[in-house]
Design a protein around this motif. Structure first.
Motif, PDB file in Angstrom:
ATOM      1  N   GLU A  17       0.831  -1.209   0.000  1.00  0.00           N
ATOM      2  CA  GLU A  17       0.000   0.000   0.000  1.00  0.00           C
ATOM      3  C   GLU A  17       0.868   1.263   0.000  1.00  0.00           C
ATOM      4  N   GLU A  21       0.706   4.162  -2.869  1.00  0.00           N
ATOM      5  CA  GLU A  21       0.504   5.592  -2.602  1.00  0.00           C
ATOM      6  C   GLU A  21       1.653   6.421  -3.179  1.00  0.00           C
ATOM      7  N   THR A 131     -18.190   1.942  -6.473  1.00  0.00           N
ATOM      8  CA  THR A 131     -17.988   3.261  -5.879  1.00  0.00           C
ATOM      9  C   THR A 131     -19.039   4.259  -6.365  1.00  0.00           C
ATOM     10  N   LYS A 228      -8.126   6.621  -1.750  1.00  0.00           N
ATOM     11  CA  LYS A 228      -7.907   6.854  -0.321  1.00  0.00           C
ATOM     12  C   LYS A 228      -6.928   7.996  -0.049  1.00  0.00           C
ATOM     13  N   VAL A 232      -7.899  11.439   2.009  1.00  0.00           N
ATOM     14  CA  VAL A 232      -7.336  11.811   3.310  1.00  0.00           C
ATOM     15  C   VAL A 232      -6.693  13.191   3.222  1.00  0.00           C
ATOM     16  N   SER A 251     -16.100   8.108  -1.869  1.00  0.00           N
ATOM     17  CA  SER A 251     -15.891   6.713  -2.249  1.00  0.00           C
ATOM     18  C   SER A 251     -14.579   6.584  -2.995  1.00  0.00           C
ATOM     19  N   ILE A 253     -12.922   3.912  -1.962  1.00  0.00           N
ATOM     20  CA  ILE A 253     -12.301   3.461  -0.718  1.00  0.00           C
ATOM     21  C   ILE A 253     -12.487   1.947  -0.593  1.00  0.00           C
ATOM     22  N   GLN A 257      -9.959   0.225   4.118  1.00  0.00           N
ATOM     23  CA  GLN A 257      -9.440   1.583   4.251  1.00  0.00           C
ATOM     24  C   GLN A 257     -10.453   2.548   4.860  1.00  0.00           C
ATOM     25  N   SER A 258     -11.702   2.112   5.012  1.00  0.00           N
ATOM     26  CA  SER A 258     -12.778   3.053   5.341  1.00  0.00           C
ATOM     27  C   SER A 258     -12.610   3.685   6.719  1.00  0.00           C
ATOM     28  N   GLU A 260      -9.838   4.389   8.294  1.00  0.00           N
ATOM     29  CA  GLU A 260      -8.783   5.401   8.237  1.00  0.00           C
ATOM     30  C   GLU A 260      -9.295   6.677   7.576  1.00  0.00           C
ATOM     31  N   VAL A 261     -10.051   6.534   6.488  1.00  0.00           N
ATOM     32  CA  VAL A 261     -10.591   7.715   5.811  1.00  0.00           C
ATOM     33  C   VAL A 261     -11.588   8.421   6.720  1.00  0.00           C
ATOM     34  N   TRP A 281     -15.790  -2.327  -2.036  1.00  0.00           N
ATOM     35  CA  TRP A 281     -15.715  -0.865  -1.917  1.00  0.00           C
ATOM     36  C   TRP A 281     -16.707  -0.308  -0.895  1.00  0.00           C
TER      37      TRP A 281
END
Length: 289
Positions: A17, A21, A131, A228, A232, A251, A253, A257-258, A260-261, A281
């Motif tokens: 991940e 990113e 999404t 994501k 963020v 979305s 996401i 990950q949801s 954290e967002v 998602w």
């Protein structure tokens, strides 16, 4: 338009991940990045990106070395007539009161829906992905509850399907922005095809970096169906540009990950109003306190 892929593997979810990113910051930037576990018990994860310009092989090699990954395999994919592919493969879809269809399915539109004609061309957002579907369902639930959330901004609009859906519900102008000039052109074409050209203001912008976005704030509703990392990063700007009790529908996401967002937005004075998982998602609906 040529399409390139860059693929590599490395061990572990978190390193994969992190590399994904980091790829989003490349120049030229990828149009999409994905990380997937290879389900063979090896513990390896695949990280890949799609590019509409040939990626920088040296930058990718440096990223691979920095993250302990194998060298990226870079390939050019054969060109595809995406419009023809859409017509062949994408059937109409219903999301709450909204009915998304292509011109080749115009005869199949029911009488009791809000129809949205989407000619996808090269931009993302036909409603078939979990999404986009999740965002439309969240919007439908808000409208069903009697909410009128104006003005509206769609950040990273793609085909502008979300902006057009909001314009069908509520009065006033809707701003649809995207960093990709092709997406902006497609959004404008879709607005014209749906008789909404005078209601949608389509602009090229990164995040909220445009004077027209600043002039229309604060917003009752902001859509951001992206990824994501940018979600963020945009948390403080989205929160600052919402009016009290305004809503953000987010979305792009992955389910894992949801949290954290959501935490990024809660830290800026928002609360989770609603969330829905569709496949892999999650769509988050957050309200400004």
């Amino acid at each position: 338009m040529p399409t390139f892929t860059a693929l590599t593997t490395l061990r572990g979810k978190e390193p994969a991940e992190a590399l994904g990113e980091a790829m989003e910051q490349l120049d030229p930037a990828p149009t999409g990045v994905g990380t997937f576990e290879i389900e063979d018990g090896s513990g390896l994860w695949e990280v890949g990106g799609y590019f509409t310009e040939e990626p920088d092989a040296v930058a990718l090699a440096l990223l691979a070395a920095a993250h302990g990954a194998r060298d990226f395999a870079i390939s050019e994919l054969p060109e595809t007539d995406w419009v023809a592919k859409v017509k062949r493969e994408l059937a109409p879809i219903r999301a709450g009161r909204f009915f998304l269809y292509g011109s080749h399915d115009a005869d199949s539109v029911p009488a009791d829906v809000e129809p949205l004609l989407i000619e996808a061309a090269m931009a993302f957002g036909t409603g078939h992905h979990g999404t986009t579907l999740g965002c439309l369902r969240a919007l439908d639930r808000l409208a069903e509850a009697g909410e009128v959330l104006v003005p509206v901004a769609d950040i990273g609009c793609g085909t502008a399907v979300l902006a057009m859906a909001a314009a069908r519900l509520w009065p006033g102008s809707v701003i649809a922005s995207d960093i990709d000039p092709v997406a902006v052109e497609v959004a404008q074409a879709n607005a014209r095809a749906n008789g909404l050209a005078d209601r949608l203001h389509c602009i090229e912008a990164a995040g909220f970096d445009h004077p027209d976005l600043a002039a229309a704030a604060p917003y009752g509703l902001i859509f951001a169906n992206i990824l994501k990392a940018p979600l963020v990063a945009l948390a403080p700007e989205i929160a600052a540009n919402l009016r009290p009790q305004g809503v953000a529908i987010l979305s792009g996401i992955l389910n894992e990950q949801s949290d954290e967002v959501a935490a990024a937005y809660v830290s800026h004075g928002m609360i989770v109003h609603d969330r829905e998982e569709i496949g892999d998602w999650t769509t988050l609906c957050l309200r400004k306190a």
